[in-house]
Design an enzyme around this catalytic site. Structure first.
Site, PDB file in Angstrom:
ATOM      1  N   GLU A   1      24.895  25.901  -1.467  1.00  0.00           N
ATOM      2  CA  GLU A   1      24.520  25.144  -0.264  1.00  0.00           C
ATOM      3  C   GLU A   1      23.600  24.002  -0.661  1.00  0.00           C
ATOM      4  O   GLU A   1      22.680  24.187  -1.468  1.00  0.00           O
ATOM      5  CB  GLU A   1      23.753  26.002   0.759  1.00  0.00           C
TER       6      GLU A   1
ATOM      7  N   GLU B   1      20.907  34.455   0.895  1.00  0.00           N
ATOM      8  CA  GLU B   1      19.471  34.188   0.978  1.00  0.00           C
ATOM      9  C   GLU B   1      18.614  35.349   1.495  1.00  0.00           C
ATOM     10  O   GLU B   1      18.047  35.276   2.587  1.00  0.00           O
ATOM     11  CB  GLU B   1      19.217  32.971   1.878  1.00  0.00           C
TER      12      GLU B   1
HETATM   13  C1  BGC Z   1      21.316  29.103   5.414  1.00  0.00           C
HETATM   14  C2  BGC Z   1      22.158  28.483   6.492  1.00  0.00           C
HETATM   15  C3  BGC Z   1      21.344  27.444   7.232  1.00  0.00           C
HETATM   16  C4  BGC Z   1      20.967  26.354   6.257  1.00  0.00           C
HETATM   17  C5  BGC Z   1      20.168  25.207   6.861  1.00  0.00           C
HETATM   18  C6  BGC Z   1      20.415  28.152   4.705  1.00  0.00           C
HETATM   19  O1  BGC Z   1      19.133  28.686   4.721  1.00  0.00           O
HETATM   20  O2  BGC Z   1      22.111  29.842   4.534  1.00  0.00           O
HETATM   21  O3  BGC Z   1      22.620  29.494   7.318  1.00  0.00           O
HETATM   22  O4  BGC Z   1      21.992  26.929   8.343  1.00  0.00           O
HETATM   23  O5  BGC Z   1      20.223  26.889   5.206  1.00  0.00           O
HETATM   24  O6  BGC Z   1      18.951  25.636   7.369  1.00  0.00           O
END
Ligand code: BGC
Length: 446
Positions: free
Chosen positions: A357, A169
């Site tokens: 994610e 990101e």
């Molecule tokens: C990131 C993580 C973060 C998650 C939740 C993403 O932006 O890669 O490191 O914990 O989102 O905020």
């Protein structure tokens, strides 16, 4: 809820769970590790919720075997984690710390011994402090520093790691860290943000090329945060504001990396990037990735805002819209993930999309030794339905990684937003598999 079966996603679909070194490892100065910008930032007053630090976090450094055993118990076949730059190179460049290399070798070997495929992110935000002292991402030398660090990862771990993500990101670590100053290293303003953007893009492409050169068989990707963006109304001003926000949030890094250049016509202030260009940069900004990792949590509603500098656009916060929200204040809106897949599926330059994610923080409670997080289970299921819909419409989406394995250190928010499939008692380091984790284990069972 409609019937959801993992077989509907196809047998090659990659199921996994994602983590990041700084958020779970702890042991922040163990065995020769150097300081990262996050060690420095968390030690400063007023930066992190309640003054919390990640000195111990989930103590994954010492307990990685037990946590990998839990991944296995949840039937999750792929584990994404990041390498801490300062564990392997305490000073960012130069001499290797053998203990750091040994540590990641043990983690990788243990994963493989348990039948779990390791997916490595090279950079998940923890730049060496020594390099930040020389300008960090604002210093063009970072491109060479990053190439050397990437080469070390490839040389030491590449014989067993097949799947690589160069960075996590870029828009978040550059925006929060170099423009708003709410993440490490806490810098602000365009004078930091613009050079950081350009050097990140160059490093991303250069790091990927180095991986390809050293590991021709590897699958090389990188991850981008993306939100589904909608204008508040169909007024021209709101629509324009939403387009600008989309360019900033979703396109700023992905497009140059795909060879499409920066979205300068939507965001004129990006013309300031030209100052940092050197001859040849245009060719050196892109890379033909095997996969693009999209990370989506929510949607944003955008309105015209005269007072917001540079972009004249601002969010209508979810809490003011009477919609369901998570502990991060983000709207729960499953179709968002469908829309982002559709959006990026339309780019012919993208070969394959993985959701690297997706997940949610809710205020979990332990009651009689159990954590019954029905909202999280529902969040995952409803998002999976949307991914399946996109897949069934022919989108090239081929994987889903939950954020995240255990509750962990959520950056500036500290420990209160709990994102894990597994609950962590941070006083005792006890783990409790939540209902969402049990649901996932059943879903993924052969
Ligand atoms: C990131 C993580 C973060 C998650 C939740 C993403 O932006 O890669 O490191 O914990 O989102 O905020």
């Amino acid at each position: 809820m409609d019937y959801l079966n993992k077989l509907l996603f196809g047998k090659d679909f990659k199921w996994g769970v994602s983590t990041a070194a700084f958020q779970i490892e702890g042991a922040c100065d163990a065995d020769g590790k150097g300081k990262s910008i996050w060690d420095t930032f968390t030690a400063q007053k007023g930066k992190i919720f309640s003054g919390q630090t990640a000195g111990i976090a989930c103590d994954f450094y010492n307990n990685y075997k037990a946590d990998i055993d839990l991944i296995k118990k949840l039937n999750i076949p792929n584990f994404r984690f990041s390498i801490s730059w300062t564990r392997v190179l305490p000073n960012g460049t130069g001499e290797i710390n053998q203990a750091g290399i040994d540590y990641y070798n043990q983690v990788i070997d243990y994963c493989l011994s348990q039948g779990i495929e390791p997916w490595v992110t090279i950079y998940h935000w923890d730049l060496p402090q020594v390099l930040e002292d020389q300008g960090g991402w604002t210093n063009r030398k970072v491109v060479d520093w990053f190439i050397s660090y990437t080469a070390i990862c490839a040389q030491h771990f590449g014989d067993r790691v097949k799947y690589w993500m160069v960075m996590n990101e870029p828009s978040v670590f550059s925006g929060a860290g170099y423009f708003f100053g709410i993440h490490a290293p806490g810098r602000t303003g365009l004078k930091n943000f613009l050079p950081a953007i350009h050097h990140i893009v160059l490093s991303l492409a250069a790091g990927a090329k180095k991986l390809r050169e050293l590991l021709p068989e590897a699958e090389i990707g990188t991850t981008f945060s993306c939100s589904h963006i909608e204008p508040r109304s169909d007024s021209k001003r709101d629509i324009k504001a939403a387009n600008v926000a989309d360019a900033l949030v979703n396109r700023l890094f992905i497009e140059p990396v795909l060879g499409l250049g920066y979205p300068m016509s939507e965001i004129p202030v990006l013309k300031g990037l030209e100052k940092y260009f050197q001859p040849g940069d245009e060719q050196n900004m892109s890379f033909d990735f095997d996969f693009i990792g999209l990370q989506n949590y929510t949607r944003e509603i955008i309105k015209y805002s005269f007072f917001t500098p540079y972009i004249q656009a601002s969010q209508v916060k979810a809490k003011d819209r009477n919609v369901p929200i998570t502990a991060m204040g983000w709207e729960v809106y499953p179709p968002a993930i469908y829309h982002v897949i559709k959006k990026f599926d339309a780019y012919p330059q993208i070969r394959k999309i993985l959701i690297t994610e997706n997940g949610a923080a809710f205020p979990d409670q332990v009651i009689e030794g159990e954590v019954d997080d029905l909202r999280r289970a529902e969040y995952l299921q409803t998002h999976l339905q949307q991914i399946l819909k996109a897949k069934q419409e022919g989108c090239k989406v081929d994987g889903y990684f939950v954020w995240t394995l255990t509750d962990n250190f959520e950056w500036a928010e500290g420990y209160h937003p709990r994102f894990g499939l597994i609950y962590v008692d941070f006083d005792t380091q006890e783990r409790i598999v939540k209902s969402s984790g049990k649901w996932l284990a059943g879903f993924l069972k052969e």
